[in-house]
Design a protein around this motif. Structure first.
Motif, PDB file in Angstrom:
ATOM      1  N   VAL A  73     -18.528   7.636   5.376  1.00 23.78           N
ATOM      2  CA  VAL A  73     -17.515   8.689   5.276  1.00 23.78           C
ATOM      3  C   VAL A  73     -17.308   9.280   6.672  1.00 23.78           C
ATOM      4  CG1 VAL A  73     -16.860  10.835   4.122  1.00 23.78           C
ATOM      5  CG2 VAL A  73     -18.362   9.201   2.955  1.00 23.78           C
ATOM      6  N   ALA A  74     -16.089   9.105   7.192  1.00 24.07           N
ATOM      7  CA  ALA A  74     -15.794   9.640   8.537  1.00 24.07           C
ATOM      8  C   ALA A  74     -15.284  11.068   8.373  1.00 24.07           C
ATOM      9  CB  ALA A  74     -14.756   8.759   9.223  1.00 24.07           C
ATOM     10  N   HIS A  75     -16.205  12.024   8.425  1.00 21.56           N
ATOM     11  CA  HIS A  75     -15.813  13.419   8.258  1.00 21.56           C
ATOM     12  C   HIS A  75     -15.025  13.877   9.485  1.00 21.56           C
ATOM     13  CE1 HIS A  75     -18.934  13.438   5.165  1.00 21.56           C
ATOM     14  NE2 HIS A  75     -19.790  13.009   6.059  1.00 21.56           N
ATOM     15  N   ASP A  76     -14.268  14.930   9.311  1.00 19.48           N
ATOM     16  CA  ASP A  76     -13.643  15.577  10.458  1.00 19.48           C
ATOM     17  C   ASP A  76     -14.767  15.949  11.446  1.00 19.48           C
ATOM     18  OD1 ASP A  76     -11.348  17.342  11.592  1.00 19.48           O
ATOM     19  OD2 ASP A  76     -13.097  18.665  11.463  1.00 19.48           O
ATOM     20  N   GLU A  77     -14.578  15.652  12.740  1.00 17.64           N
ATOM     21  CA  GLU A  77     -15.709  15.791  13.670  1.00 17.64           C
ATOM     22  C   GLU A  77     -16.202  17.225  13.801  1.00 17.64           C
ATOM     23  OE1 GLU A  77     -16.069  13.465  17.225  1.00 17.64           O
ATOM     24  OE2 GLU A  77     -14.486  12.111  16.526  1.00 17.64           O
ATOM     25  N   ALA A  78     -15.263  18.188  13.830  1.00 20.80           N
ATOM     26  CA  ALA A  78     -15.677  19.590  13.951  1.00 20.80           C
ATOM     27  C   ALA A  78     -16.429  20.020  12.686  1.00 20.80           C
ATOM     28  CB  ALA A  78     -14.469  20.483  14.185  1.00 20.80           C
ATOM     29  N   ALA A  79     -15.936  19.555  11.535  1.00 24.75           N
ATOM     30  CA  ALA A  79     -16.593  19.914  10.269  1.00 24.75           C
ATOM     31  C   ALA A  79     -18.010  19.358  10.249  1.00 24.75           C
ATOM     32  CB  ALA A  79     -15.780  19.375   9.092  1.00 24.75           C
ATOM     33  N   TYR A  80     -18.171  18.095  10.705  1.00 25.83           N
ATOM     34  CA  TYR A  80     -19.504  17.482  10.690  1.00 25.83           C
ATOM     35  C   TYR A  80     -20.436  18.210  11.660  1.00 25.83           C
ATOM     36  CZ  TYR A  80     -23.299  14.193  10.438  1.00 25.83           C
ATOM     37  OH  TYR A  80     -24.545  13.650  10.255  1.00 25.83           O
ATOM     38  N   ASP A  81     -19.912  18.620  12.800  1.00 24.95           N
ATOM     39  CA  ASP A  81     -20.731  19.359  13.774  1.00 24.95           C
ATOM     40  C   ASP A  81     -21.250  20.660  13.137  1.00 24.95           C
ATOM     41  OD1 ASP A  81     -21.775  20.045  16.386  1.00 24.95           O
ATOM     42  OD2 ASP A  81     -20.091  21.440  16.544  1.00 24.95           O
ATOM     43  N   TRP A  82     -20.366  21.378  12.450  1.00 28.25           N
ATOM     44  CA  TRP A  82     -20.807  22.613  11.779  1.00 28.25           C
ATOM     45  C   TRP A  82     -21.835  22.302  10.680  1.00 28.25           C
ATOM     46  CZ3 TRP A  82     -15.077  24.309  11.771  1.00 28.25           C
ATOM     47  CH2 TRP A  82     -14.840  25.186  12.837  1.00 28.25           C
ATOM     48  N   HIS A  83     -21.547  21.214   9.969  1.00 30.58           N
ATOM     49  CA  HIS A  83     -22.435  20.842   8.859  1.00 30.58           C
ATOM     50  C   HIS A  83     -23.847  20.561   9.378  1.00 30.58           C
ATOM     51  CE1 HIS A  83     -24.335  17.668   6.361  1.00 30.58           C
ATOM     52  NE2 HIS A  83     -23.874  18.374   5.360  1.00 30.58           N
ATOM     53  N   TYR A  84     -23.955  19.664  10.359  1.00 28.91           N
ATOM     54  CA  TYR A  84     -25.277  19.187  10.795  1.00 28.91           C
ATOM     55  C   TYR A  84     -25.934  20.136  11.791  1.00 28.91           C
ATOM     56  CZ  TYR A  84     -28.802  15.788  12.376  1.00 28.91           C
ATOM     57  OH  TYR A  84     -29.980  15.152  12.687  1.00 28.91           O
ATOM     58  N   ASN A  85     -25.111  20.621  12.764  1.00 32.27           N
ATOM     59  CA  ASN A  85     -25.704  21.361  13.889  1.00 32.27           C
ATOM     60  C   ASN A  85     -25.719  22.877  13.711  1.00 32.27           C
ATOM     61  OD1 ASN A  85     -26.301  19.071  15.474  1.00 32.27           O
ATOM     62  ND2 ASN A  85     -24.163  18.934  16.125  1.00 32.27           N
ATOM     63  N   VAL A  86     -25.017  23.380  12.681  1.00 38.57           N
ATOM     64  CA  VAL A  86     -25.036  24.835  12.453  1.00 38.57           C
ATOM     65  C   VAL A  86     -25.668  25.176  11.100  1.00 38.57           C
ATOM     66  CG1 VAL A  86     -23.644  26.949  12.268  1.00 38.57           C
ATOM     67  CG2 VAL A  86     -23.005  25.180  13.932  1.00 38.57           C
ATOM     68  N   VAL A  87     -25.296  24.430  10.068  1.00 40.27           N
ATOM     69  CA  VAL A  87     -25.780  24.811   8.728  1.00 40.27           C
ATOM     70  C   VAL A  87     -27.030  24.016   8.319  1.00 40.27           C
ATOM     71  CG1 VAL A  87     -25.212  25.018   6.286  1.00 40.27           C
ATOM     72  CG2 VAL A  87     -23.477  25.561   8.008  1.00 40.27           C
ATOM     73  N   ALA A  88     -26.914  22.689   8.202  1.00 38.57           N
ATOM     74  CA  ALA A  88     -27.996  21.926   7.565  1.00 38.57           C
ATOM     75  C   ALA A  88     -29.325  22.073   8.312  1.00 38.57           C
ATOM     76  CB  ALA A  88     -27.613  20.453   7.455  1.00 38.57           C
ATOM     77  N   ASN A  89     -29.305  21.900   9.631  1.00 40.38           N
ATOM     78  CA  ASN A  89     -30.596  21.904  10.343  1.00 40.38           C
ATOM     79  C   ASN A  89     -31.041  23.272  10.835  1.00 40.38           C
ATOM     80  OD1 ASN A  89     -31.412  19.153   9.992  1.00 40.38           O
ATOM     81  ND2 ASN A  89     -29.577  18.662  11.145  1.00 40.38           N
TER      82      ASN A  89
ATOM     83  N   PRO B  37     -37.945  12.676  20.116  1.00 44.17           N
ATOM     84  CA  PRO B  37     -37.043  13.815  20.373  1.00 44.17           C
ATOM     85  C   PRO B  37     -35.985  13.902  19.278  1.00 44.17           C
ATOM     86  CG  PRO B  37     -36.660  12.047  21.948  1.00 44.17           C
ATOM     87  CD  PRO B  37     -37.788  11.595  21.074  1.00 44.17           C
ATOM     88  N   SER B  38     -35.892  15.059  18.650  1.00 41.58           N
ATOM     89  CA  SER B  38     -35.080  15.160  17.431  1.00 41.58           C
ATOM     90  C   SER B  38     -34.032  16.253  17.557  1.00 41.58           C
ATOM     91  CB  SER B  38     -36.047  15.494  16.293  1.00 41.58           C
ATOM     92  OG  SER B  38     -35.409  15.564  15.065  1.00 41.58           O
ATOM     93  N   ARG B  39     -32.829  16.000  17.061  1.00 37.54           N
ATOM     94  CA  ARG B  39     -31.775  17.013  16.886  1.00 37.54           C
ATOM     95  C   ARG B  39     -31.527  17.833  18.160  1.00 37.54           C
ATOM     96  NH1 ARG B  39     -34.385  18.817  11.007  1.00 37.54           N
ATOM     97  NH2 ARG B  39     -34.233  16.758  10.106  1.00 37.54           N
ATOM     98  N   GLN B  40     -31.430  17.140  19.284  1.00 36.10           N
ATOM     99  CA  GLN B  40     -31.373  17.830  20.571  1.00 36.10           C
ATOM    100  C   GLN B  40     -30.034  18.515  20.862  1.00 36.10           C
ATOM    101  OE1 GLN B  40     -34.086  18.438  22.856  1.00 36.10           O
ATOM    102  NE2 GLN B  40     -34.958  18.039  20.843  1.00 36.10           N
ATOM    103  N   ASP B  41     -29.036  18.328  20.005  1.00 42.55           N
ATOM    104  CA  ASP B  41     -27.785  19.077  20.201  1.00 42.55           C
ATOM    105  C   ASP B  41     -27.894  20.492  19.650  1.00 42.55           C
ATOM    106  OD1 ASP B  41     -26.566  16.976  21.418  1.00 42.55           O
ATOM    107  OD2 ASP B  41     -25.665  16.186  19.575  1.00 42.55           O
ATOM    108  N   ILE B  42     -29.008  20.784  19.005  1.00 38.44           N
ATOM    109  CA  ILE B  42     -29.193  22.104  18.408  1.00 38.44           C
ATOM    110  C   ILE B  42     -30.095  22.920  19.334  1.00 38.44           C
ATOM    111  CG2 ILE B  42     -30.158  23.316  16.392  1.00 38.44           C
ATOM    112  CD1 ILE B  42     -29.532  20.700  14.794  1.00 38.44           C
ATOM    113  N   PRO B  43     -29.613  24.087  19.819  1.00 39.14           N
ATOM    114  CA  PRO B  43     -30.382  24.828  20.824  1.00 39.14           C
ATOM    115  C   PRO B  43     -31.834  25.108  20.419  1.00 39.14           C
ATOM    116  CG  PRO B  43     -28.213  25.812  20.526  1.00 39.14           C
ATOM    117  CD  PRO B  43     -28.318  24.707  19.532  1.00 39.14           C
ATOM    118  N   GLU B  44     -32.066  25.464  19.149  1.00 42.66           N
ATOM    119  CA  GLU B  44     -33.442  25.760  18.721  1.00 42.66           C
ATOM    120  C   GLU B  44     -34.361  24.547  18.944  1.00 42.66           C
ATOM    121  OE1 GLU B  44     -30.739  26.614  17.145  1.00 42.66           O
ATOM    122  OE2 GLU B  44     -30.932  28.621  16.280  1.00 42.66           O
ATOM    123  N   TYR B  45     -33.801  23.354  18.762  1.00 42.80           N
ATOM    124  CA  TYR B  45     -34.607  22.135  18.925  1.00 42.80           C
ATOM    125  C   TYR B  45     -34.813  21.811  20.397  1.00 42.80           C
ATOM    126  CZ  TYR B  45     -34.780  21.098  13.967  1.00 42.80           C
ATOM    127  OH  TYR B  45     -35.066  21.150  12.624  1.00 42.80           O
TER     128      TYR B  45
END
Ligand code: F6P
Length: 491
Positions: free
Chosen positions: A89-105, A334-342
Motif C-alpha cells: 500500500v503506497a500511502h501518501d508520503e506525508a501521511a505515512y511520515d506522521w503515522h510512523y514517525n509521529v504517532v506509532a513509534n 540502529p533503529s528508527r533514526q528519523d525520530i528525534p527521541e531515537y
C-alpha cells in the motif's frame, strides 16, 4: 497465480512486509527480506497457508512495485519456494511520515512501554491531533481499503492484523464487512488504564474500539491481555469476562488470547554452522575477553541500554579483580533514526559507553565494545560465545534474543533477564531475574552469572533450550489458527 487448494485463505496485514524491494548495483530490481522478528515468525504461515500479505510500501522501489501493479497484489516466492501474494500500500508520503514517525513509534510505542517521563512530556498539541487524523487514521484507512478489496475477492479469508500500527483498521473493515473473521496480534505490552490517560479521551477510545472490532485479540503474556481487558472496559465501556477471556462491546464479543511468540530452533541449529557465522565467530574468539557479557538489541529506549552500561560500571567498581578479564559486547541495530527521541538515545548510548570505557580502559583493554550495525549473522556468532546474556529491557512485549541465543550457546552461558520482558513469564525460573531500574541488582546479577558453578549454568541453559524447542514458532502459529477456528465455530 491461482489459489493453492486445501490451504486456509489468510490476509496478513502488517506495517513491514516479508520483503522490501531495492535496485542492485546493476540497476536490477531485487527483493530483500524485510526486517524484524514479526516477519520472521510469520514466514511459516506463507509456507503452509494461502496468504495475501498486505504491507506498507516503504522503500522507493516498493512504491514503484505498487504503482506498476496498480495497487493490486503481486506474486512473490518465499525463501523456501512457497508462493504468496504481496500487496504493497503506497500511502501518501506525508501521511505515512506522521503515522510512523509521529504517532506509532514516538507516541504509541513510548506509551505502551511506559517510556514517558510524565512530569515533562509528552505535550499533545494541535500538531499531534493533526498527525493522528491526517497520518495514523489515513494510513489505517489505506490498509482497511486494501483488506476490503481482498475480502471482496475472497470473502471467507480470515484477516490477521499485527501490531500497534493498525489499531483503527479492524473497525473500518468491520463496518463494511460485518461477518469477516478478524484477528489482531499485539506484539508489545498493553499498559494499564491510567497510563492510557496520556492520550486524549477521543484517541484512547478510538484505539480500544478499533481493536475490539476483532474476533480475536492476541498477546504474548497474560498480564498484557488482562491489562487490555481492563482498559477496554474502563476506556471504551466494554464488558470484560475475565474467567472466559472475552470482552463484549457494541453487540460483539472478542476472544482475548495469550500465545507467547517463539522462534524456529531448526533455523538457529542450521545458522550456527554456516560459513559466515563461523567466520564471524573466529574473529570474535580472537578478540574476546575471558568472560563475555553480550547484549543484542535495537537502539530503542525500551531496551534500557544506557542503564545497562551503568550497571556494568557498578560491577567493575566492585570487582577490580575482573578488570582486563571481562567485557560487555553490545551489538546494536540502529533503529528508527528519523525520530528525534531515537537519534538522541543512540547518542546517549555512545556517550555512556565512552564514559565507562574512559574510566576503566588500560593497556589495550576497554570494558565495552559497541558495535552499531544491523548484522544478524554476527549476532548469531556472538550468541554461541557469551558467558552472560544481558536483557534488561524496561518493558518488552517478548524479547526474542532471550529465546534465540541460548539455543546455540556453547559456553553454558547464563541468561540475565528483565522481569518486565514478556519472555520472563516463560523463562524466568531458569534466568537471573533483574529489575530493569535497579542498577545495583543488575551488577550483582552479572557477578552471580560469572561466578555460577558450571553444573548450575548447564542445567539452567538446558532447561531454557528444552522450553524453546518444545514451544516453538510452529506452536505459536498453530495456536493462532486454532483461535480462528474457535471463532468460526462460534458464528
Ligand atoms: O516488536 C514490535 C516490532 O514491530 C517487531 O516486529 C519488529 O522487530 C520491531 O518492532 C521493529 O520495528 P520497526 O518496524 O519500526 O523497525
Amino acid at each position: 497465480m491461482g489459489r493453492v487448494a486445501g490451504r486456509r485463505k489468510l490476509i496478513v496485514v502488517s506495517n513491514r512486509g516479508p520483503v522490501t524491494y531495492a535496485r542492485d548495483a546493476d540497476g536490477e530490481r531485487v527483493a530483500r527480506r524485510g526486517g524484524g522478528g514479526l516477519v520472521t515468525a510469520l514466514r511459516s504461515l506463507v509456507s503452509h497457508q494461502d496468504v495475501v500479505w498486505i504491507a506498507s510500501a516503504i522503500s522507493d522501489e516498493d512504491r514503484a512495485v505498487a504503482a506498476e501493479a496498480g495497487g493490486a497484489a503481486v506474486d512473490e516466492i518465499a525463501r523456501d519456494g512457497s508462493p504468496f501474494r504481496l500487496r504493497l500500500v503506497a500511502h501518501d508520503e506525508a501521511a505515512y511520515d506522521w503515522h510512523y514517525n509521529v504517532v506509532a513509534n514516538p507516541m504509541l510505542w513510548f506509551l505502551q512501554h511506559y517510556l514517558w517521563q510524565l512530569a515533562y512530556e509528552p505535550s499533545l498539541d494541535i500538531a499531534f491531533q493533526n498527525a493522528w487524523d491526517e497520518g495514523y487514521a489515513r494510513v489505517n484507512e489505506g490498509f482497511a481499503e486494501a483488506v476490503l478489496e481482498e475480502l471482496a475477492a475472497e470473502p471467507d479469508a480470515a484477516v490477521f492484523f499485527h501490531d500497534y500500527h493498525l489499531y483503527l483498521a479492524p473497525k473500518l473493515v468491520r463496518e463494511q464487512a460485518p461477518d469477516a473473521l478478524l484477528a489482531h496480534f499485539v506484539h508489545i505490552p498493553w499498559p494499564q488504564t491510567d497510563y492510557w490517560h496520556v492520550l486524549p479521551d477521543r484517541i484512547r477510545r478510538e484505539i480500544h474500539e478499533g481493536v475490539l472490532a476483532n474476533d480475536v485479540v492476541g498477546f504474548h503474556t497474560r498480564q498484557w491481555g488482562l491489562n487490555f481487558m481492563r482498559a477496554a472496559s474502563d476506556l471504551a465501556g466494554a464488558e470484560a469476562d475475565f474467567a472466559d477471556g472475552v470482552v463484549s462491546h457494541g453487540g460483539r464479543t472478542s476472544l482475548v488470547t495469550v500465545h507467547p511468540i517463539s522462534v524456529d530452533p531448526a533455523e538457529f541449529d542450521e545458522l550456527a554452522s554456516t560459513p559466515d557465522v563461523l567466520e564471524a565467530e573466529r574473529e570474535l574468539v580472537e578478540r574476546r575477553p575471558e568472560k563475555l557479557i553480550l547484549r543484542v538489541d535495537r537502539t530503542d529506549p525500551s531496551k534500557n541500554i544506557v542503564r545497562g552500561f551503568r550497571a556494568f560500571e557498578l560491577y567493575l567498581d566492585a570487582h577490580p579483580e575482573m578488570h582486563r578479564r571481562v567485557g560487555m559486547l553490545a551489538m546494536l541495530d540502529p533503529s528508527r533514526q528519523d525520530i528525534p527521541e531515537y537519534a538522541e538515545y543512540l547518542g546517549a548510548i555512545q556517550r555512556e559507553a565512552r564514559r565507562v570505557n574512559d574510566r576503566f580502559q588500560q593497556n589495550g583493554w576497554a570494558p565495552i565494545e559497541l558495535v552499531i550495525e544491523d548484522n544478524f549473522l554476527s549476532s548469531v556468532a556472538a550468541y554461541k560465545q557469551f558467558d552472560a546474556l544481558f536483557v534488561n529491557a524496561i518493558f518488552d512485549g517478548m524479547n526474542l534474543v532471550a529465546k534465540e541465543a541460548p539455543l546455540v550457546n556453547e559456553q553454558d552461558g547464563v541468561l540475565i533477564l528483565s522481569e518486565n520482558a514478556g519472555a520472563h513469564a516463560e523463562l524466568g525460573e531458569w534466568a537471573l531475574s533483574v529489575n530493569p531500574f535497579d542498577v545495583a541488582g543488575q551488577a550483582a546479577a552479572i557477578h552471580r552469572a560469572l561466578t555460577m558453578p558450571a553444573d548450575e549454568r548447564g542445567e539452567r541453559l538446558e532447561s531454557i533450550r528444552a522450553h524453546v524447542r518444545e514451544h516453538d514458532v510452529a506452536e505459536w502459529i498453530a495456536a493462532q489458527l486454532d483461535d480462528l477456528d474457535r471463532c468460526r465455530a462460534r458464528v
